[in-house]
Motif scaffolding. Structure first.
Motif, PDB file in Angstrom:
ATOM      1  N   ALA A 117      -2.009  32.737 -26.374  1.00 24.78           N
ATOM      2  CA  ALA A 117      -0.562  32.525 -26.329  1.00 24.78           C
ATOM      3  C   ALA A 117      -0.260  31.372 -27.298  1.00 24.78           C
ATOM      4  O   ALA A 117      -0.755  30.273 -27.128  1.00 24.78           O
ATOM      5  N   CYS A 118       0.531  31.683 -28.304  1.00 26.79           N
ATOM      6  CA  CYS A 118       0.843  30.701 -29.343  1.00 26.79           C
ATOM      7  C   CYS A 118       1.371  29.418 -28.694  1.00 26.79           C
ATOM      8  O   CYS A 118       2.150  29.463 -27.742  1.00 26.79           O
ATOM      9  N   THR A 119       0.926  28.285 -29.225  1.00 27.78           N
ATOM     10  CA  THR A 119       1.365  27.017 -28.641  1.00 27.78           C
ATOM     11  C   THR A 119       2.760  26.641 -29.106  1.00 27.78           C
ATOM     12  O   THR A 119       3.256  25.579 -28.777  1.00 27.78           O
ATOM     13  N   HIS A 120       3.384  27.506 -29.872  1.00 32.20           N
ATOM     14  CA  HIS A 120       4.778  27.263 -30.225  1.00 32.20           C
ATOM     15  C   HIS A 120       5.665  27.870 -29.145  1.00 32.20           C
ATOM     16  O   HIS A 120       6.215  27.155 -28.328  1.00 32.20           O
ATOM     17  N   LEU A 121       5.794  29.198 -29.137  1.00 29.59           N
ATOM     18  CA  LEU A 121       6.645  29.827 -28.121  1.00 29.59           C
ATOM     19  C   LEU A 121       5.961  30.996 -27.428  1.00 29.59           C
ATOM     20  O   LEU A 121       6.604  31.944 -26.990  1.00 29.59           O
ATOM     21  N   LYS A 122       4.638  30.922 -27.348  1.00 24.82           N
ATOM     22  CA  LYS A 122       3.897  31.841 -26.485  1.00 24.82           C
ATOM     23  C   LYS A 122       3.789  33.277 -26.976  1.00 24.82           C
ATOM     24  O   LYS A 122       3.473  34.167 -26.171  1.00 24.82           O
ATOM     25  N   CYS A 123       4.054  33.537 -28.221  1.00 28.87           N
ATOM     26  CA  CYS A 123       3.787  34.883 -28.729  1.00 28.87           C
ATOM     27  C   CYS A 123       2.274  35.087 -28.759  1.00 28.87           C
ATOM     28  O   CYS A 123       1.522  34.137 -28.904  1.00 28.87           O
ATOM     29  N   PRO A 124       1.826  36.334 -28.644  1.00 26.72           N
ATOM     30  CA  PRO A 124       0.381  36.559 -28.719  1.00 26.72           C
ATOM     31  C   PRO A 124      -0.128  36.422 -30.154  1.00 26.72           C
ATOM     32  O   PRO A 124       0.368  37.067 -31.066  1.00 26.72           O
ATOM     33  N   VAL A 135      -3.326  34.492 -36.540  1.00 28.75           N
ATOM     34  CA  VAL A 135      -1.951  34.524 -37.016  1.00 28.75           C
ATOM     35  C   VAL A 135      -1.005  34.798 -35.859  1.00 28.75           C
ATOM     36  O   VAL A 135      -1.255  35.666 -35.028  1.00 28.75           O
ATOM     37  N   CYS A 136       0.071  34.034 -35.827  1.00 29.84           N
ATOM     38  CA  CYS A 136       1.125  34.321 -34.865  1.00 29.84           C
ATOM     39  C   CYS A 136       2.239  35.052 -35.598  1.00 29.84           C
ATOM     40  O   CYS A 136       2.777  34.547 -36.581  1.00 29.84           O
ATOM     41  N   PRO A 137       2.575  36.251 -35.143  1.00 32.13           N
ATOM     42  CA  PRO A 137       3.555  37.056 -35.873  1.00 32.13           C
ATOM     43  C   PRO A 137       4.983  36.516 -35.751  1.00 32.13           C
ATOM     44  O   PRO A 137       5.819  36.834 -36.583  1.00 32.13           O
ATOM     45  N   CYS A 138       5.253  35.723 -34.730  1.00 35.49           N
ATOM     46  CA  CYS A 138       6.651  35.394 -34.454  1.00 35.49           C
ATOM     47  C   CYS A 138       7.262  34.487 -35.515  1.00 35.49           C
ATOM     48  O   CYS A 138       8.325  34.772 -36.032  1.00 35.49           O
ATOM     49  N   HIS A 139       6.589  33.380 -35.809  1.00 38.93           N
ATOM     50  CA  HIS A 139       7.148  32.480 -36.823  1.00 38.93           C
ATOM     51  C   HIS A 139       6.074  32.137 -37.838  1.00 38.93           C
ATOM     52  O   HIS A 139       6.106  31.095 -38.469  1.00 38.93           O
ATOM     53  N   HIS A 140       5.104  32.993 -37.930  1.00 39.05           N
ATOM     54  CA  HIS A 140       4.006  32.856 -38.866  1.00 39.05           C
ATOM     55  C   HIS A 140       3.264  31.533 -38.710  1.00 39.05           C
ATOM     56  O   HIS A 140       3.079  30.796 -39.674  1.00 39.05           O
ATOM     57  N   GLY A 141       2.873  31.268 -37.499  1.00 34.46           N
ATOM     58  CA  GLY A 141       1.990  30.128 -37.275  1.00 34.46           C
ATOM     59  C   GLY A 141       0.553  30.565 -37.565  1.00 34.46           C
ATOM     60  O   GLY A 141       0.170  31.700 -37.288  1.00 34.46           O
ATOM     61  N   LEU A 142      -0.228  29.671 -38.176  1.00 37.69           N
ATOM     62  CA  LEU A 142      -1.627  29.985 -38.457  1.00 37.69           C
ATOM     63  C   LEU A 142      -2.529  29.006 -37.719  1.00 37.69           C
ATOM     64  O   LEU A 142      -2.218  27.816 -37.629  1.00 37.69           O
ATOM     65  N   GLY A 153       2.791  26.491 -40.120  1.00 34.09           N
ATOM     66  CA  GLY A 153       3.850  27.025 -39.280  1.00 34.09           C
ATOM     67  C   GLY A 153       4.242  26.063 -38.183  1.00 34.09           C
ATOM     68  O   GLY A 153       3.805  24.920 -38.157  1.00 34.09           O
ATOM     69  N   PRO A 154       5.058  26.530 -37.267  1.00 29.91           N
ATOM     70  CA  PRO A 154       5.626  25.641 -36.246  1.00 29.91           C
ATOM     71  C   PRO A 154       4.667  25.089 -35.191  1.00 29.91           C
ATOM     72  O   PRO A 154       4.926  24.012 -34.675  1.00 29.91           O
ATOM     73  N   PRO A 155       3.561  25.758 -34.835  1.00 26.53           N
ATOM     74  CA  PRO A 155       2.770  25.225 -33.722  1.00 26.53           C
ATOM     75  C   PRO A 155       2.193  23.851 -34.037  1.00 26.53           C
ATOM     76  O   PRO A 155       1.778  23.583 -35.163  1.00 26.53           O
ATOM     77  N   LYS A 156       2.156  23.009 -33.021  1.00 27.08           N
ATOM     78  CA  LYS A 156       1.643  21.640 -33.198  1.00 27.08           C
ATOM     79  C   LYS A 156       0.385  21.400 -32.381  1.00 27.08           C
ATOM     80  O   LYS A 156      -0.380  20.496 -32.674  1.00 27.08           O
TER      81      LYS A 156
HETATM   82  S1  FES Z   1       5.629  31.566 -31.340  1.00 23.40           S
HETATM   83 FE1  FES Z   1       3.941  31.413 -32.654  1.00 23.40          FE
HETATM   84  S2  FES Z   1       4.809  30.497 -34.384  1.00 23.40           S
HETATM   85 FE2  FES Z   1       6.496  30.558 -33.043  1.00 23.40          FE
END
Ligand code: FES
Lengths: 181, 62
Positions: A117-124, A135-142, A153-156
């Motif tokens: 679960a992406c540490t930004h907004l929990k997308c897989p 890769v996170c598809p939602c906001h292109h976090g790597l 990308g956005p995840p911290k």
């Molecule tokens: S939820 Fe993964 S980059 Fe925003």
């Protein structure tokens, strides 16, 4: 409302006005609703919303503290070695059935698994073989697949890593690594 | 007409603090630093009476 205005036009205003707060020109409904006082009221309300919104976090934290830090994890089978070729990934769930996770086989004997679960907004987060990154598809976090750390990308925060054990041709999940920070 | 903006300014600062504390709570929670979570949660809750007190003080100031 419109008739009201007409009415007001035809009537000669008394001079001086028979009131002392100079509100004779305020006619619309709710015209005084957003004065400074009610704005401040709204801000107090917002502070209240913030206060209430931290309650669940605090409650869960207190529960964890009361339970002590000795969390135990089950040992779950993830997959058989023969089912995961080098460079591929499989999804699984660990430790709960809703905590989706991802196991990547980087080399013959090198495995890495993270709760995905992406540490930004929990997308897989998924494993991109071409880019060699998570890769996170939602906001292109790597995420770096070797450490779980966010690289773009956005995840911290890093992805929580899952401890693995390989025994007799099977990959097991044995625990979730603590975040050190 | 001269009016006082102190109430609005102080309340804005309180709200800023709320945002910061909430962010800290969430971060500390994910880093599993539960004591920190509790500290910031309590701070955040204390912001509400503070805001109310500022409001009470400033509401009748012109
Ligand atoms: S939820 Fe993964 S980059 Fe925003």
């Amino acid at each position: 409302m419109i008739e009201d205005n007409k009415d007001q036009k035809n009537r000669k205003p008394a001079v001086p006005y028979d009131e002392d707060n100079y509100t004779h020109n305020i006619r619309k409904d709710n015209e005084r609703k957003l004065d400074r006082r009610s704005f401040m009221k709204m801000m107090v309300g917002a502070a209240g919303v913030f206060a209430v919104s931290t309650l669940p976090w605090g409650a869960i934290a207190a529960k964890h503290l009361a339970a002590g830090d000795k969390r135990t994890y089950p040992k779950n089978k993830i997959t058989a070695l023969s089912d995961i070729p080098v460079g591929e990934a499989v999804e699984f769930a660990y430790p709960g059935e809703h905590d989706s996770a991802l196991l990547v086989r980087l080399e013959e004997g090198t495995f890495k698994a993270y709760q995905n679960a992406c540490t930004h907004l929990k997308c897989p987060v998924f494993w991109s073989k071409e880019e060699g990154e998570l890769v996170c598809p939602c906001h292109h976090g790597l995420f770096d697949v070797h450490t779980g750390k966010p690289v773009a990308g956005p995840p911290k925060r890093p992805l929580p890593e899952i401890e693995l054990a390989v025994e007799r041709g099977t990959v097991y999940a044995t625990g979730v690594k603590r975040y050190e920070a | 007409m001269k009016r006082s903006y102190y109430g609005v300014i102080f309340l804005s600062l309180v709200l800023l603090a709320c945002i910061v504390f909430t962010q800290q709570v969430v971060n500390a929670f994910f880093y599993e630093q539960y004591v920190k979570v509790l500290v910031f949660a309590v701070l955040n809750i204390l912001m509400f009476p503070l805001a109310f007190w500022i409001y009470r003080k400033e509401r009748n100031v012109d």
